[in-house]
Design a protein around this motif. Sequence first.
Motif, PDB file in Angstrom:
ATOM      1  N   THR A 122       0.835  -1.205   0.000  1.00 16.63           N
ATOM      2  CA  THR A 122       0.000   0.000   0.000  1.00 16.63           C
ATOM      3  C   THR A 122       0.872   1.258   0.000  1.00 16.63           C
ATOM      4  OG1 THR A 122      -1.716  -1.186   1.215  1.00 16.63           O
ATOM      5  CG2 THR A 122      -1.831   1.204   1.251  1.00 16.63           C
ATOM      6  N   VAL A 123       1.904   1.262   0.835  1.00 22.12           N
ATOM      7  CA  VAL A 123       2.811   2.418   0.887  1.00 22.12           C
ATOM      8  C   VAL A 123       3.506   2.587  -0.463  1.00 22.12           C
ATOM      9  CG1 VAL A 123       4.931   3.293   1.933  1.00 22.12           C
ATOM     10  CG2 VAL A 123       3.144   2.316   3.371  1.00 22.12           C
TER      11      VAL A 123
ATOM     12  N   SER B 276       2.438   1.705  -3.431  1.00 24.25           N
ATOM     13  CA  SER B 276       1.478   2.235  -4.409  1.00 24.25           C
ATOM     14  C   SER B 276       1.287   3.735  -4.231  1.00 24.25           C
ATOM     15  CB  SER B 276       0.134   1.525  -4.265  1.00 24.25           C
ATOM     16  OG  SER B 276       0.267   0.151  -4.519  1.00 24.25           O
ATOM     17  N   ARG B 277       1.201   4.170  -2.977  1.00 20.36           N
ATOM     18  CA  ARG B 277       1.060   5.608  -2.723  1.00 20.36           C
ATOM     19  C   ARG B 277       2.290   6.385  -3.187  1.00 20.36           C
ATOM     20  NH1 ARG B 277      -1.444   5.183   3.336  1.00 20.36           N
ATOM     21  NH2 ARG B 277      -3.506   4.456   2.711  1.00 20.36           N
ATOM     22  N   LEU B 278       3.465   5.817  -2.959  1.00 21.50           N
ATOM     23  CA  LEU B 278       4.689   6.491  -3.393  1.00 21.50           C
ATOM     24  C   LEU B 278       4.772   6.574  -4.914  1.00 21.50           C
ATOM     25  CD1 LEU B 278       7.303   5.061  -0.887  1.00 21.50           C
ATOM     26  CD2 LEU B 278       6.456   7.416  -1.015  1.00 21.50           C
TER      27      LEU B 278
ATOM     28  N   LEU C 166       2.219   6.724  -6.941  1.00 20.98           N
ATOM     29  CA  LEU C 166       1.246   7.745  -7.327  1.00 20.98           C
ATOM     30  C   LEU C 166       1.807   9.141  -7.078  1.00 20.98           C
ATOM     31  CD1 LEU C 166      -1.618   8.384  -8.306  1.00 20.98           C
ATOM     32  CD2 LEU C 166      -2.357   8.244  -5.917  1.00 20.98           C
ATOM     33  N   GLU C 167       2.454   9.307  -5.940  1.00 20.21           N
ATOM     34  CA  GLU C 167       3.048  10.613  -5.637  1.00 20.21           C
ATOM     35  C   GLU C 167       4.152  10.957  -6.637  1.00 20.21           C
ATOM     36  OE1 GLU C 167       5.312  12.879  -1.949  1.00 20.21           O
ATOM     37  OE2 GLU C 167       4.478  10.883  -1.650  1.00 20.21           O
TER      38      GLU C 167
ATOM     39  N   THR D  25       2.664  12.042  -9.834  1.00 24.24           N
ATOM     40  CA  THR D  25       2.084  13.385  -9.703  1.00 24.24           C
ATOM     41  C   THR D  25       3.167  14.456  -9.772  1.00 24.24           C
ATOM     42  OG1 THR D  25       0.323  12.509  -8.310  1.00 24.24           O
ATOM     43  CG2 THR D  25       0.709  14.873  -8.199  1.00 24.24           C
TER      44      THR D  25
END
Length: 110
Positions: free
Chosen positions: A69-70, A72-74, A76-77, A80
């Motif tokens: 999960t972490v 995937s967030r990284l 995405l960041e 961005t």
Amino acid sequence: MAERTPGSTSRGQWQWPFRLRLTFIHGVILLLLLLVILSALGVISTAYHTRSQYARLQTMEQRHDQLQTVWSRLLLEESTWSTPSRIENLARDRLEMHVPDVHHTRVMRP
């Protein structure tokens, strides 16, 4: 208490109603009983270790899910922060860069 029987020896040995005679078959039975007990202890030990390792596996799988999960967030960041429009805006605002005019460009041929 045991009694002296008429057929006893002259040395004063006592005879029990059931004399203990260890034969070969008794030794085999004792050996097999010992092996069964050792096998049962092995099964108990294996079951314990299997359960503890399974609990450890589940803990590691939960940690893997959290890290996934972490990650995937990284990702995405990162996507961005690295969009071309954002990079262009930062270059224009912070570095005062601009796209050159047609008159200020040269085409080089090999």
